[in-house]
Structures are given as C-alpha cells and as structure tokens.
Design an enzyme around this catalytic site. Structure first.
Site, mmCIF file in Angstrom:
data_model
loop_
_atom_site.group_PDB
_atom_site.id
_atom_site.type_symbol
_atom_site.label_atom_id
_atom_site.label_comp_id
_atom_site.label_asym_id
_atom_site.label_seq_id
_atom_site.Cartn_x
_atom_site.Cartn_y
_atom_site.Cartn_z
ATOM 1 N N ILE A 12 -2.564 -5.009 -4.010
ATOM 2 C CA ILE A 12 -3.817 -5.774 -3.878
ATOM 3 C C ILE A 12 -4.371 -6.089 -5.268
ATOM 4 C CG2 ILE A 12 -6.225 -5.666 -3.060
ATOM 5 C CD1 ILE A 12 -5.157 -3.972 -0.678
ATOM 6 N N GLN A 76 -4.377 7.292 -3.556
ATOM 7 C CA GLN A 76 -3.266 7.612 -2.679
ATOM 8 C C GLN A 76 -3.478 6.757 -1.431
ATOM 9 O OE1 GLN A 76 -0.779 8.566 -0.204
ATOM 10 N NE2 GLN A 76 -2.669 9.490 0.581
ATOM 11 N N TYR A 142 -6.323 10.711 4.900
ATOM 12 C CA TYR A 142 -6.559 9.485 4.128
ATOM 13 C C TYR A 142 -7.867 8.819 4.586
ATOM 14 C CZ TYR A 142 -5.994 4.534 2.893
ATOM 15 O OH TYR A 142 -6.209 3.264 2.441
ATOM 16 N N LYS A 146 -11.353 8.564 2.281
ATOM 17 C CA LYS A 146 -11.970 7.247 2.017
ATOM 18 C C LYS A 146 -13.411 7.217 2.525
ATOM 19 C CE LYS A 146 -8.775 4.723 0.054
ATOM 20 N NZ LYS A 146 -8.975 3.938 -1.164
ATOM 21 N N ILE A 186 4.744 -5.678 7.685
ATOM 22 C CA ILE A 186 5.131 -7.053 7.342
ATOM 23 C C ILE A 186 6.100 -7.069 6.168
ATOM 24 C CG2 ILE A 186 4.241 -9.217 6.344
ATOM 25 C CD1 ILE A 186 1.997 -9.105 8.378
ATOM 26 N N ILE A 201 11.241 -1.745 15.865
ATOM 27 C CA ILE A 201 9.849 -1.649 16.326
ATOM 28 C C ILE A 201 9.703 -0.312 17.048
ATOM 29 C CG2 ILE A 201 8.204 -2.555 18.022
ATOM 30 C CD1 ILE A 201 9.048 -5.335 17.328
ATOM 31 N N GLY A 269 0.635 9.478 17.393
ATOM 32 C CA GLY A 269 -0.560 9.252 16.566
ATOM 33 C C GLY A 269 -0.779 7.798 16.193
HETATM 34 N N1 LIG Z 1 -2.657 -2.294 1.703
HETATM 35 C C1 LIG Z 1 -3.492 -2.118 2.710
HETATM 36 O O1 LIG Z 1 -3.238 -2.577 3.847
HETATM 37 C C2 LIG Z 1 -4.804 -1.389 2.500
HETATM 38 C C3 LIG Z 1 -5.672 -1.252 3.600
HETATM 39 C C4 LIG Z 1 -6.873 -0.576 3.422
HETATM 40 C C5 LIG Z 1 -7.225 -0.082 2.191
HETATM 41 N N2 LIG Z 1 -6.365 -0.204 1.135
HETATM 42 C C6 LIG Z 1 -6.789 0.365 -0.143
HETATM 43 O O2 LIG Z 1 -6.680 -0.631 -1.166
HETATM 44 C C7 LIG Z 1 -6.360 -0.018 -2.413
HETATM 45 C C8 LIG Z 1 -5.143 -0.685 -3.026
HETATM 46 O O3 LIG Z 1 -4.049 -0.480 -2.142
HETATM 47 P P1 LIG Z 1 -2.624 -1.196 -2.320
HETATM 48 O O4 LIG Z 1 -2.126 -1.497 -0.960
HETATM 49 O O5 LIG Z 1 -2.713 -2.260 -3.343
HETATM 50 O O6 LIG Z 1 -1.756 0.053 -2.842
HETATM 51 P P2 LIG Z 1 -0.894 0.212 -4.178
HETATM 52 O O7 LIG Z 1 -0.248 1.570 -4.080
HETATM 53 O O8 LIG Z 1 -0.005 -0.965 -4.363
HETATM 54 O O9 LIG Z 1 -2.011 0.214 -5.310
HETATM 55 C C9 LIG Z 1 -2.619 1.372 -5.800
HETATM 56 C C10 LIG Z 1 -2.574 1.293 -7.315
HETATM 57 O O10 LIG Z 1 -3.271 2.411 -7.851
HETATM 58 C C11 LIG Z 1 -2.453 3.057 -8.820
HETATM 59 N N3 LIG Z 1 -2.822 4.474 -8.779
HETATM 60 C C12 LIG Z 1 -2.621 5.374 -7.770
HETATM 61 N N4 LIG Z 1 -3.145 6.568 -8.115
HETATM 62 C C13 LIG Z 1 -3.701 6.416 -9.351
HETATM 63 C C14 LIG Z 1 -4.391 7.292 -10.219
HETATM 64 N N5 LIG Z 1 -4.634 8.559 -9.896
HETATM 65 N N6 LIG Z 1 -4.819 6.792 -11.407
HETATM 66 C C15 LIG Z 1 -4.581 5.506 -11.771
HETATM 67 N N7 LIG Z 1 -3.932 4.638 -10.983
HETATM 68 C C16 LIG Z 1 -3.502 5.085 -9.781
HETATM 69 C C17 LIG Z 1 -1.017 2.790 -8.401
HETATM 70 O O11 LIG Z 1 -0.095 2.869 -9.466
HETATM 71 C C18 LIG Z 1 -1.145 1.360 -7.866
HETATM 72 O O12 LIG Z 1 -0.986 0.417 -8.897
HETATM 73 C C19 LIG Z 1 -6.165 1.468 -2.116
HETATM 74 O O13 LIG Z 1 -7.332 2.161 -2.444
HETATM 75 C C20 LIG Z 1 -5.913 1.507 -0.617
HETATM 76 O O14 LIG Z 1 -6.288 2.736 -0.055
HETATM 77 C C21 LIG Z 1 -5.165 -0.852 1.261
#
Ligand SMILES: NC(=O)c1ccc[n+]([C@@H]2O[C@H](COP(=O)([O-])OP(=O)(O)OC[C@H]3O[C@@H](n4cnc5c(N)ncnc54)[C@H](O)[C@@H]3O)[C@@H](O)[C@H]2O)c1
Length: 309
Positions: A12, A76, A142, A146, A186, A201, A269
């Site tokens: 993201i 995480q 998780y 959050k 996806i 699936i 779950g």
């Molecule tokens: N992808 C989804 O569908 C989704 C849905 C809901 C929420 N989120 C939230 O969005 C955020 C981004 O998620 P994403 O899907 O891009 O995941 P991602 O794992 O691609 O991105 C997380 C980033 O944070 C970095 N990171 C992790 N721990 C770290 C630390 N301790 N210090 C510094 N950097 C650290 C990782 O290297 C990575 O670049 C997260 O907080 C996730 O919980 C994602």
C-alpha cells in the site's frame, strides 16, 4: 505538505508514495524492509530511512523533521502470524505504533493510521455492509492490536489533543501485493493464472469480500491527511461484496483462459461474508473509490504477467 510515511516501501505504501510524489509533496519514508522493497518505489523523489519503527531513533527523525502529517502503515499484517506469535504482533503493532504516536504528539502533526476490517470480526448478514458504528469484535490478535491502537489514538486525542484519523481498510489488492497478507487472494490468483498454475478455493467459492484497489486506498489516505473531520474512524472500502467464484470468472475473461479452480475444505475461522459501508468516508473525506474491479484486476494481472516473465 511535508509528510512522513512508515512502511512506505510496502504494497500500500508504494501506491501512496507514488501518488504523493506525483502531487509534489515532500515525502520521507521509514521502512525496515521486512516485507517491503525499495524496488517497489521510484528511484528518486523521496528521502528514505532504513529503520524499524520500534527504534526510538525514529522519534528523533520525526521531531527534527517537523512534518505536517504522518501516515503509519508499518506493522505486522498477517492474521495467521498474529495467532502463531502474538508477542511479535504486539511488539510491531502496539509498541511500534506508540513510538510513532509519541513523536506525533511532540510535533503536533496529524497521524493517519492504517486499521482494518478485521476490527469488526464476523458480522451478521443483516449488518452488511458494516458501518463504523458497529461494535468492535476482532477474532485475531492482529485485529486486537489494530483496534488497541485505535483506542490509544482516542486517548492521545483526549489527553494531548493529538489530531488523528484511523482508516479501516477492506481487502486491498493491486500491483506489488505480496501473496501472504490480508487481501492476498487476488495476488495469489493473479500470480497462479499468469503462470498457468491451478488455483485453490477453500470452501465453495460463495464466500464474499469487499475488494478495494490500492490506488483508491492511497487517495483515501491523502484525503484523510487534510480533512476537517478528523479524530474519528473511517471505512475505506467499496461497500460491495464479491464472491471468490465471481473473481475466478472475471480473471478468466481478463486472462482469456479457461480458469477452473480446485475446491478444498473451508479454513476454520474464515469469515463467510464481508463488506464495509463507505458512506462516512464519502461525506467526511470527500472520497470514493474510482477504480472498478475489472480495471483493478486487469492492472494486477498484467503486473504479475510482467513479473513472471
Ligand atoms: N493489504 C490489506 O488488505 C490491508 C487491509 C487492512 C489493513 N492493512 C494495513 O495496511 C498497512 C500496510 O499493509 P500492506 O498490505 O501494504 O503490507 P506490507 O507488508 O506490504 O507493508 C508493510 C510495510 O511495513 C514495513 N514494516 C513492517 N514492520 C516494520 C517495522 N517494525 N518497522 C519499519 N517498517 C516495518 C514492511 O517492510 C513493509 O514495507 C498495514 O498496517 C496493514 O495492517 C492492509
């Protein structure tokens, strides 16, 4: 705006940083590159610190930088890992976030936090699409960590007037997604189909999710950085349910392939249906998703085709 993005080298984050650079913001990224990669980002146009958000030195960088806004994405992100290792999940998602909150408090910058649909747990069909007013009932550590950070944000606002916006993302998908995190189905399907490999699936494929394109999440975050209606939570979602069987049909059309999934036992779950109401975000952020599922899936599929060459 002068902006500080944690986790900016992740999936993201890479969409957000690209959007912010395109809109001429001054961008600084901190990332420990545990799941992210510098190859996801443009070669220039931003500053980068290879650092962990749990490291107290991050606070110094933030306070010296005097940023206008902070987007906290690092953490995480895997439901399964949080259940296997709740201590690590809490260290990353609670302690890491507190470090960022402390710095945001000092410089009085708005903090936009990446929260999740996992906050709601398994919502009754009669309550779909779920609104922000619905009770919080996470079914994983998780989801718990959050929503705990959401509670810290409310208290930091009450005690120190910290200005924040918590965004509960639905299932995000798009280019550069890993095949492990929350919305991973996806990226897994796109990768397997690109490689002409079978897809599995778990269940009968009628289970639904609210799939939102990562570019739309990026524009929602940008809107959250400037909204006047802060210090609250917003769902960032499409409000629409899509079944896994529909996804497979759409992929078949996009790829021009006869995609036949293998059906396996449902995972214990697993939530059966999910959709998040996005009307509050439409009103408070002046935001709505722009990328259709077909367009987003096409971009994602083409990305995995290029990657598998
Ligand atoms: N992808 C989804 O569908 C989704 C849905 C809901 C929420 N989120 C939230 O969005 C955020 C981004 O998620 P994403 O899907 O891009 O995941 P991602 O794992 O691609 O991105 C997380 C980033 O944070 C970095 N990171 C992790 N721990 C770290 C630390 N301790 N210090 C510094 N950097 C650290 C990782 O290297 C990575 O670049 C997260 O907080 C996730 O919980 C994602």
């Amino acid at each position: 705006m002068k902006l500080f993005i944690t986790g900016g080298a992740g999936f993201i984050g890479s969409h957000l940083v690209r959007l912010l650079i395109a809109e001429h913001h001054d961008v600084t990224v901190v990332d420990n590159l545990s799941t992210g990669s510098l190859s996801y980002l443009p070669e220039s146009g931003f500053s980068f610190f290879h650092m962990d958000v749990r490291d107290v030195k991050v606070r110094k960088i933030i306070t010296e930088g005097q940023y206008d806004g902070i987007v906290h994405l690092a953490g995480q992100t895997m439901v399964g890992s949080s259940i296997e290792n709740p201590v690590f999940d809490a260290q990353e998602n609670i302690i890491g976030s507190l470090n960022i909150l402390e710095a945001a408090k000092q410089i009085r910058a708005r903090l936009v936090f990446a929260s999740t649909a996992a906050a709601y747990g398994d919502v009754g069909i009669e309550d779909l699409p779920v609104t922000e007013q619905h009770g919080i009932a996470p079914m994983s550590f998780y989801g718990l960590t959050k929503t705990t950070v959401e509670k810290y944000l409310r208290l930091y606002h009450m005690l120190f007037s910290l200005d924040y916006v918590a965004l509960r993302f639905a299932n995000v998908y798009g280019e550069r997604q890993g095949d492990r995190g929350e919305g991973g189905v996806i990226s897994i399907f796109a990768k397997q189909i690109a490689l002409n490999r079978p897809i599995t699936i778990f269940g009968d494929g009628t289970q639904t999710r609210d799939f939102i394109y990562a570019g739309d999440i990026a524009s929602g975050i940008l809107a959250a950085l400037t909204t006047k209606q802060s210090n609250t939570e917003y769902n960032l979602s499409t409000g629409t349910e899509t079944s896994l069987n529909t996804l497979v049909d759409l992929f078949g059309t996009i790829a021009g392939k006869d995609v036949r999934p293998v059906f396996a036992d449902k995972k214990p779950g697993d939530i059966y249906r999910s959709a998040l109401d996005n009307r509050k975000a439409a009103e408070g952020l002046g935001w709505k998703p722009e990328v259709s599922l077909t367009e987003g899936l096409t971009r994602t599929y083409e990305y995995f085709c290029r990657k598998s060459q």
